[in-house]
Each structure stands twice: as C-alpha cells, then as structure tokens.
Design a protein around this motif. Structure first.
Motif, PDB file in Angstrom:
ATOM      1  N   PRO A  70       0.859  -1.200   0.000  1.00 21.43           N
ATOM      2  CA  PRO A  70       0.000   0.000   0.000  1.00 21.43           C
ATOM      3  C   PRO A  70       0.892   1.246   0.000  1.00 21.43           C
ATOM      4  O   PRO A  70       2.110   1.136  -0.064  1.00 21.43           O
ATOM      5  CB  PRO A  70      -0.719  -0.131   1.350  1.00 21.43           C
ATOM      6  CG  PRO A  70       0.267  -0.831   2.223  1.00 21.43           C
ATOM      7  CD  PRO A  70       1.223  -1.613   1.353  1.00 21.43           C
ATOM      8  N   ASN A  71       0.292   2.398   0.065  1.00 22.58           N
ATOM      9  CA  ASN A  71       1.087   3.596   0.366  1.00 22.58           C
ATOM     10  C   ASN A  71       0.342   4.436   1.407  1.00 22.58           C
ATOM     11  O   ASN A  71      -0.795   4.104   1.788  1.00 22.58           O
ATOM     12  CB  ASN A  71       1.486   4.378  -0.904  1.00 22.58           C
ATOM     13  CG  ASN A  71       0.312   4.989  -1.651  1.00 22.58           C
ATOM     14  OD1 ASN A  71      -0.677   5.413  -1.052  1.00 22.58           O
ATOM     15  ND2 ASN A  71       0.418   5.041  -2.968  1.00 22.58           N
ATOM     16  N   LEU A  81       7.352   2.573  -7.734  1.00 19.88           N
ATOM     17  CA  LEU A  81       6.405   3.537  -8.306  1.00 19.88           C
ATOM     18  C   LEU A  81       5.416   4.065  -7.269  1.00 19.88           C
ATOM     19  O   LEU A  81       5.216   5.277  -7.146  1.00 19.88           O
ATOM     20  CB  LEU A  81       5.593   2.863  -9.428  1.00 19.88           C
ATOM     21  CG  LEU A  81       6.328   2.559 -10.740  1.00 19.88           C
ATOM     22  CD1 LEU A  81       5.477   1.645 -11.609  1.00 19.88           C
ATOM     23  CD2 LEU A  81       6.645   3.849 -11.475  1.00 19.88           C
ATOM     24  N   ALA A  82       4.760   3.133  -6.573  1.00 18.49           N
ATOM     25  CA  ALA A  82       3.586   3.523  -5.772  1.00 18.49           C
ATOM     26  C   ALA A  82       3.803   3.463  -4.258  1.00 18.49           C
ATOM     27  O   ALA A  82       3.250   4.288  -3.541  1.00 18.49           O
ATOM     28  CB  ALA A  82       2.398   2.632  -6.150  1.00 18.49           C
ATOM     29  N   GLY A  83       4.590   2.478  -3.788  1.00 17.79           N
ATOM     30  CA  GLY A  83       4.830   2.392  -2.333  1.00 17.79           C
ATOM     31  C   GLY A  83       5.624   3.610  -1.886  1.00 17.79           C
ATOM     32  O   GLY A  83       5.259   4.323  -0.950  1.00 17.79           O
ATOM     33  N   SER A  84       6.721   3.865  -2.606  1.00 18.00           N
ATOM     34  CA  SER A  84       7.567   5.023  -2.301  1.00 18.00           C
ATOM     35  C   SER A  84       7.061   6.291  -2.994  1.00 18.00           C
ATOM     36  O   SER A  84       7.446   7.399  -2.621  1.00 18.00           O
ATOM     37  CB  SER A  84       9.006   4.755  -2.788  1.00 18.00           C
ATOM     38  OG  SER A  84       9.535   3.627  -2.142  1.00 18.00           O
ATOM     39  N   GLY A  85       6.229   6.119  -4.008  1.00 19.31           N
ATOM     40  CA  GLY A  85       5.810   7.218  -4.887  1.00 19.31           C
ATOM     41  C   GLY A  85       5.354   8.495  -4.195  1.00 19.31           C
ATOM     42  O   GLY A  85       5.757   9.589  -4.610  1.00 19.31           O
ATOM     43  N   TYR A 108       5.880  14.575  -2.684  1.00 19.89           N
ATOM     44  CA  TYR A 108       6.077  15.526  -1.570  1.00 19.89           C
ATOM     45  C   TYR A 108       7.390  16.294  -1.762  1.00 19.89           C
ATOM     46  O   TYR A 108       7.474  17.488  -1.468  1.00 19.89           O
ATOM     47  CB  TYR A 108       6.068  14.794  -0.216  1.00 19.89           C
ATOM     48  CG  TYR A 108       4.721  14.157   0.085  1.00 19.89           C
ATOM     49  CD1 TYR A 108       3.537  14.864  -0.098  1.00 19.89           C
ATOM     50  CD2 TYR A 108       4.630  12.846   0.535  1.00 19.89           C
ATOM     51  CE1 TYR A 108       2.302  14.289   0.144  1.00 19.89           C
ATOM     52  CE2 TYR A 108       3.398  12.256   0.791  1.00 19.89           C
ATOM     53  CZ  TYR A 108       2.242  12.981   0.592  1.00 19.89           C
ATOM     54  OH  TYR A 108       1.032  12.414   0.832  1.00 19.89           O
ATOM     55  N   TYR A 109       8.390  15.585  -2.278  1.00 19.98           N
ATOM     56  CA  TYR A 109       9.699  16.213  -2.539  1.00 19.98           C
ATOM     57  C   TYR A 109       9.543  17.322  -3.583  1.00 19.98           C
ATOM     58  O   TYR A 109      10.039  18.441  -3.416  1.00 19.98           O
ATOM     59  CB  TYR A 109      10.642  15.111  -3.024  1.00 19.98           C
ATOM     60  CG  TYR A 109      12.055  15.513  -3.332  1.00 19.98           C
ATOM     61  CD1 TYR A 109      13.018  15.556  -2.321  1.00 19.98           C
ATOM     62  CD2 TYR A 109      12.454  15.802  -4.635  1.00 19.98           C
ATOM     63  CE1 TYR A 109      14.333  15.889  -2.612  1.00 19.98           C
ATOM     64  CE2 TYR A 109      13.764  16.143  -4.926  1.00 19.98           C
ATOM     65  CZ  TYR A 109      14.703  16.183  -3.919  1.00 19.98           C
ATOM     66  OH  TYR A 109      15.992  16.510  -4.202  1.00 19.98           O
ATOM     67  N   LEU A 110       8.818  16.972  -4.644  1.00 18.86           N
ATOM     68  CA  LEU A 110       8.528  17.957  -5.697  1.00 18.86           C
ATOM     69  C   LEU A 110       7.796  19.167  -5.103  1.00 18.86           C
ATOM     70  O   LEU A 110       8.126  20.334  -5.367  1.00 18.86           O
ATOM     71  CB  LEU A 110       7.652  17.276  -6.753  1.00 18.86           C
ATOM     72  CG  LEU A 110       7.152  18.071  -7.929  1.00 18.86           C
ATOM     73  CD1 LEU A 110       8.316  18.351  -8.869  1.00 18.86           C
ATOM     74  CD2 LEU A 110       6.074  17.281  -8.694  1.00 18.86           C
ATOM     75  N   ALA A 165      15.046   7.702  -9.439  1.00 22.92           N
ATOM     76  CA  ALA A 165      14.387   7.514  -8.141  1.00 22.92           C
ATOM     77  C   ALA A 165      13.584   6.218  -8.153  1.00 22.92           C
ATOM     78  O   ALA A 165      13.692   5.385  -7.238  1.00 22.92           O
ATOM     79  CB  ALA A 165      13.486   8.704  -7.830  1.00 22.92           C
ATOM     80  N   VAL A 166      12.794   6.022  -9.209  1.00 22.80           N
ATOM     81  CA  VAL A 166      11.956   4.815  -9.297  1.00 22.80           C
ATOM     82  C   VAL A 166      12.847   3.574  -9.412  1.00 22.80           C
ATOM     83  O   VAL A 166      12.649   2.573  -8.712  1.00 22.80           O
ATOM     84  CB  VAL A 166      10.995   4.909 -10.512  1.00 22.80           C
ATOM     85  CG1 VAL A 166      10.200   3.626 -10.677  1.00 22.80           C
ATOM     86  CG2 VAL A 166      10.057   6.104 -10.354  1.00 22.80           C
TER      87      VAL A 166
END
Ligand SMILES: NC(=O)C1=CN([C@@H]2O[C@H](COP(=O)(O)OP(=O)(O)OC[C@H]3O[C@@H](n4cnc5c(N)ncnc54)[C@H](OP(=O)(O)O)[C@@H]3O)[C@@H](O)[C@H]2O)C=CC1
Ligand SMILES: O=C(O)[C@@H]1CCC=N1
Length: 283
Positions: free
Chosen positions: A123-124, A174-178, A183-185, A258-259
């Motif tokens: 999940p994220n 892609l999605a767990g860390s995404g 937020y960084y952006l 990053a991905v």
C-alpha cells in the motif's frame, strides 16, 4: 464479508496508522474489531486507541485464536523476530498479510506453517484517506477466497491491483515510495512560491490543487501524459522555459533514477533477507 472479521496489525508505525485510518473511515469494518500491537511502545498504542477507536493490545495479551487476519507491519529487518514470535500461536488457515517491502511470499511461507495463507501487499500512505494504490500478490498456497477477502479489505483504503510477485519491486518503486517523490517535488515548488513572496499555506494549496488536477486529467481523460504535457506547452512560452530547465538540470533522469533505485532496493532487501544480511544493513 468484512463485518465479522477481526484484524490485528503487528507493528503500529506510520504504515499501520495509515491503513487503520483508512479502514476506520471507510466504515466497512467496526473500529473495535481492529487491533494494533507493537514491541514495547505503549504510548503509541494508547494514541491509536484514542484517535481511531481501535484496540491497542500489548503483545502478551494478544488472543491469536480470535484473529482472522494478521497484518505484518514492522520494518523488514524485524521480520525474523516477528515470524518466530507468532509461528507457535497461529494456525495455517489464518490469513497473514505482509506490507513489508522486499519480503517475499516464499520467505514468509518458509518461516511459517506448511500451507500458511499469506498475501504480500504494497500500500502507500495515502491509505490514510482511502486513496492508496495498493498491489497484492498471493502466496503459493493461498485460497482464492482469501485473495478475494484481501482485495475487499484493501479496497477500503483505495484502488487494488493484483500483480505477479515478480513485479512487486517496481510497484514499490512507483507507488509504495511514490508519494514521497511528489512531496519532494512539492517541497521544492513551495520554496519557490515563498521566495517570490507568496504565503506558504496558499502556495501549498495551489500546488496541491495543481497536482490533483493533473492526476485527475489522466484518470478522467483518455490522453497520455505526453499529449497532456504538450497541451500545456506553448512555443517559446512559460512552460517551455520551465521544462527546458528541468531537462538541463537532469529532472527527467532524476525521476527515472528515483523509481529505479527504489525498486532495486526492494529486490536487494529480498536477497539480503535470504542471506540473513538484512539486520546488519538496516539498523
Ligand atoms: N511507510 C510507508 O510509506 C510504507 C511502509 N511499508 C512497509 O511497512 C512496514 C512498516 O513501516 P513503517 O510503518 O514506516 O515503520 P515504523 O518504524 O513507523 O513502525 C514499525 C513498527 O513495527 C513495530 N515492531 C517491530 N518489531 C515488531 C514485532 N516483532 N512485533 C510487532 N511489532 C513490531 C514497532 O514497534 P515498537 O515501536 O514498539 O518498536 C513499530 O510500531 C515496513 O516493512 C515498510 O516496508 C510499505 C508501504 C509504504
Ligand atoms: O521506504 C520504505 O522502505 C517503505 C516501503 C515503501 C515506502 N516506504
């Protein structure tokens, strides 16, 4: 299907809280049927109880036979201790979901009972508001009805994608860390708004709405990101100037990297746990 199930989170950190929040908000499962436990942080359990109406239970008071679904939510480095701890208390037909990055269903199966029902889940943190993109990959012995139950449970916290386990590493990248990349952006965009004299709260909301709008355009229109980007970009205009700066400063490459690196780390965790190297590498 969920209403009479009891769910226990083993691990009560950020990800457990995000899922608890989403599950309780969904109203699909009574809060008092959700249990959270951890190693030792009683204050944390008390806070989860008062914020969500769930039960925070000390590990020694956990009644394993009354739990239908366990959700492993500790750090990957703690998985061995956790599996050793629960193995003698659980039965093979009890469903074990694991949200641990890089920990494979084979590893869980090797360290639990023969025939243990396990599903690997990614999940994220947008689970908090029911907006997760969550992947599931069932174990080798997991019954279809348990896969269905897992899907129904996780649909309470967002969209669910059933994927092959070999694709879990890239899904994690892609999605767990995404959410962290966005937020960084946002942190960097926000700095520029503030530098130019805008109020920080207003800037934050402007950026958030811009990201929501762009994401919804992808979800609601049958257009690719490339076409949508081109639609924003006037020749010799402001967007072209912004995109040129992104290109000149390696923006696209940085995002790809990053991905790639997050997915690589997920794979590396799987390899390290097999070689019992993880505890040392992830203090
Ligand atoms: N954070 C995220 O965005 C995402 C995280 N994940 C995965 O979720 C897992 C948890 O991450 P996160 O919530 O960030 O981590 P945290 O460090 O916030 O929480 C870890 C929790 O695990 C508990 N714990 C440690 N060992 C045990 C054990 N043997 N039995 C029960 N509880 C235990 C800790 O308790 P105590 O405080 O008492 O030591 C703590 O409550 C990780 O495996 C991660 O890969 C997956 C997707 C997204
Ligand atoms: O950073 C991590 O390892 C975890 C897994 C995915 C998001 N957070």
């Amino acid at each position: 299907m969920l209403y009479n199930k009891t769910i226990a989170f083993l691990g009560a950190g950020s990800m457990a809280e995000a899922m608890i929040s989403g599950l309780v908000k969904s109203g699909e499962i009574p809060a008092e049927q959700i249990i959270a436990t951890n190693r030792s942080n009683q204050e944390r359990l008390t806070a989860l109880e008062s914020n969500y109406g769930i039960k925070g239970v000390k590990r020694e008071n956990l009644q394993f036979d009354q739990i239908d679904i366990f959700i492993l939510a500790m750090k990957p480095k703690d998985v061995d201790n956790a599996l050793n701890d629960i193995k003698s208390h659980i039965k093979p037909n009890q469903l074990i979901l694991s949200v641990l990055a890089g920990i494979t269903t084979s590893y869980l199966e090797q360290n639990l009972h023969k025939g243990q029902q396990v599903v690997r889940v990614m999940p994220n943190t947008s689970s908090t508001i029911g907006e997760s993109a969550t992947a599931i990959s069932p174990g080798h012995e997991t019954a279809d009805e348990n896969v269905k139950l897992t899907k129904i449970l996780l649909e309470c916290i967002g969209e669910v994608y059933k994927i092959e386990e070999k694709d879990m590493d890239i899904f994690t990248g892609l999605a767990g860390s995404g959410p962290a990349y966005f937020y960084y952006l946002m942190e960097h965009m926000e700095q520029q708004g503030v530098l130019a004299g805008l109020n920080i709260e207003t800037t934050r909301q402007i950026i958030a709405q811009t990201i929501v709008g762009a994401a919804k355009m992808i979800q609601k229109q049958d257009k690719t990101p490339t076409v949508l980007r081109e639609n924003v970009t006037s020749p010799n205009g402001t967007t072209a100037a912004g995109l040129d700066a992104l290109d000149e400063n390696g923006g696209g490459i940085a995002i790809s990297k990053a991905v790639e690196h997050a997915a690589k780390r997920s794979k590396e965790i799987s390899e390290q746990i097999q070689e019992s190297l993880l505890v040392g590498s992830l203090k």
